[in-house]
Design an enzyme around this catalytic site. Sequence first.
Site, PDB file in Angstrom:
ATOM      1  N   ARG A   1      -6.972   4.012  -1.468  1.00  0.00           N
ATOM      2  CA  ARG A   1      -7.321   5.173  -0.653  1.00  0.00           C
ATOM      3  C   ARG A   1      -7.445   6.416  -1.528  1.00  0.00           C
ATOM      4  O   ARG A   1      -6.879   6.479  -2.620  1.00  0.00           O
ATOM      5  CB  ARG A   1      -6.266   5.418   0.429  1.00  0.00           C
ATOM      6  CG  ARG A   1      -6.133   4.293   1.435  1.00  0.00           C
ATOM      7  CD  ARG A   1      -5.016   4.565   2.435  1.00  0.00           C
ATOM      8  NE  ARG A   1      -4.696   3.399   3.208  1.00  0.00           N
ATOM      9  CZ  ARG A   1      -5.153   3.147   4.447  1.00  0.00           C
ATOM     10  NH1 ARG A   1      -5.944   4.024   5.028  1.00  0.00           N
ATOM     11  NH2 ARG A   1      -4.811   2.048   5.079  1.00  0.00           N
TER      12      ARG A   1
ATOM     13  N   SER B   1       0.824  -1.196   0.000  1.00  0.00           N
ATOM     14  CA  SER B   1       0.000   0.000   0.000  1.00  0.00           C
ATOM     15  C   SER B   1       0.867   1.258   0.000  1.00  0.00           C
ATOM     16  O   SER B   1       1.604   1.515  -0.929  1.00  0.00           O
ATOM     17  CB  SER B   1      -0.963  -0.027   1.187  1.00  0.00           C
ATOM     18  OG  SER B   1      -1.899   1.018   1.111  1.00  0.00           O
TER      19      SER B   1
END
Length: 629
Positions: free
Chosen positions: A336, A172
């Site tokens: 995100r 991530s």
Amino acid sequence: MSTKKTPKTPAEVLKSLELSGQEDLDKQIKNWVLWDRNEATLDQVIEAVHDQDWQALRVRLCNRIPFGTAGLRGGMRAGFDSINDLVIIQTAQGLAAYLTDSYPSIQKRETQGVVIGYDGRYNSKRFAQLTSAVFLNSGYKVYLFNRMTPTPFIPFTVSALKCLAGIVVTASHNPKEDNGFKVYAANGAQILPPHDKKIYDAIMANLEPKPSSWDLCILTESPLVEDPYRQIYPMYYEMLKKLLPPVHLETNECSQLRFIYTPMHGVGYSFMREAFYQARLKPLIPVPEQKDPDPEFHTLVYPNPEEGREALLMAIKKAESEHCTVILANDPDADRLAAAELDPKGRWKIFTGNELGALLAWWALENYRARTSKPDVSNCIMLSSMVSSRIVGAIARAEGFTHVETLTGFKWMGNKALELQAAGRTVLFAFEEPLGFMFGMNVADKDGITAATHLATMACHLRTTRSLTLIEKLREIYDTYGYHATLSSYYTCEDPELIEQIFERLRNFDEDLPGTYPKCILDGEFEVVYVRDLTKGLDTAYADRKARLPMVPSEQMITFTFTNGFVVSLRSTSRDHKLRYYTEICALPEEKEWLELDDRLHHMTDAVVEEFYQPNVHGLIRASQFDMQ
């Protein structure tokens, strides 16, 4: 230093294990040398033996990287405590064994199989290929994406193709040195306890790599491997468009609003470009230096949108040169979303996760009504986690839908949303403060691509129909449902025992009365009315003092509610060595003293940090506060 001949090859290393004189360490050195076929990581261990660096070898080989509900995540180097070829193979072998026990049907494994994807980090493709080889050799159909893919595509594929599991190799927004191995269950959501423990047990029972696990030739020879990209790509965007009513597509087409976009050197740009095309939005204007995947992340200290202005500096510069007023950003694996907007005074407003949650929650309701022409929303659900703003609950009470609070993490929200959907409820939206948003149920996890498309569509709708900016709409939401002032930050701590001491001190705050939590701050000026300790399963808001949310003994998690409505949640996990705190205080819609509320929030937050963490703060490093107002 010993005068014995220092080992140069694996065979010599095995003959010289008596150098350490430590039986358990020698065993692990032997295992590594026998099992590892990656020359680079094997050389790291051989070199450490050559240098007789037993302390480093003990750290790397006698500790194991934990496998939790988020799978694996850690630095890439040699050692059982890190991410590397051998650990990835061991993990894949364990997961394959666990799934075989769970799904004994050979036909099911050969037809439904697993989906595997990867991001743009160093070694991600190789780790995905090694994982695929393990599953192919275990008799599984493998849908292996042969190009870098956003994380949301993996849970989407699990659901779309009815796979038995999904795996994505990603860390991530972690630093470039890290990588990870994230697992999705057959329902398309992240795994929950106790499955993580069962998978870990299966990994430990399958540590020795099979020779076939290293052989990547099977990727070109096996009839069970398939690239799902051409099938999944149009399906994903077709489902995305179904959440956009025609009236909003028409508004997008007419709007002249343009958007600056950065994927932060990640995989997002081409996928976001297609999303904007499908939504009839003006083409994205990318930050050129950050547009393409780059495992070095060379323009960013941290490729993390949670870093706020620091992470968006190049996007702001590009926006000012292009005379654009809205910035969108995904993290490197595109799950995100961050956003910023230029205010009338020429200052950039960096929206917090809670603020974007308020905007997107309002938009999810508005979008649903436009899409279905159903004014009755009593069957609708929105979710948020316990560390996120309570603004969704306020909107739910006013508008008549249901708000559900869960434990921290999309593993809880995604699984709960699926449970509610199976019960006949309509799930519109879920969010969590660290910039995670789930819009609809196409992906039972956070999805930065879908969220960005809806935020851009909302911005076009507001500008076209009401001449409002996102900033102005946020104020309007607070005017309507009540102002919600929030703060969050964290301490870093490399000593897990210190964090445990801090929380145990909170549970025994009065030395004369064990089991007593803090009752007030600032010498009684603000009193605690309820304590919720999910590590212990306690919630004093209920007569039976039992928490209604699940107990999580593996994490530290305490929430204090004060008589004036101020709430602070303190939590820590073993994964990231951070002691986090989240605070919030709310006003009713008719209460307009927002600056006074902000002052009280800061005043009480500082007092909580000072009084609840003392005298232990000398062992912690405090990060800057993320001001969520």
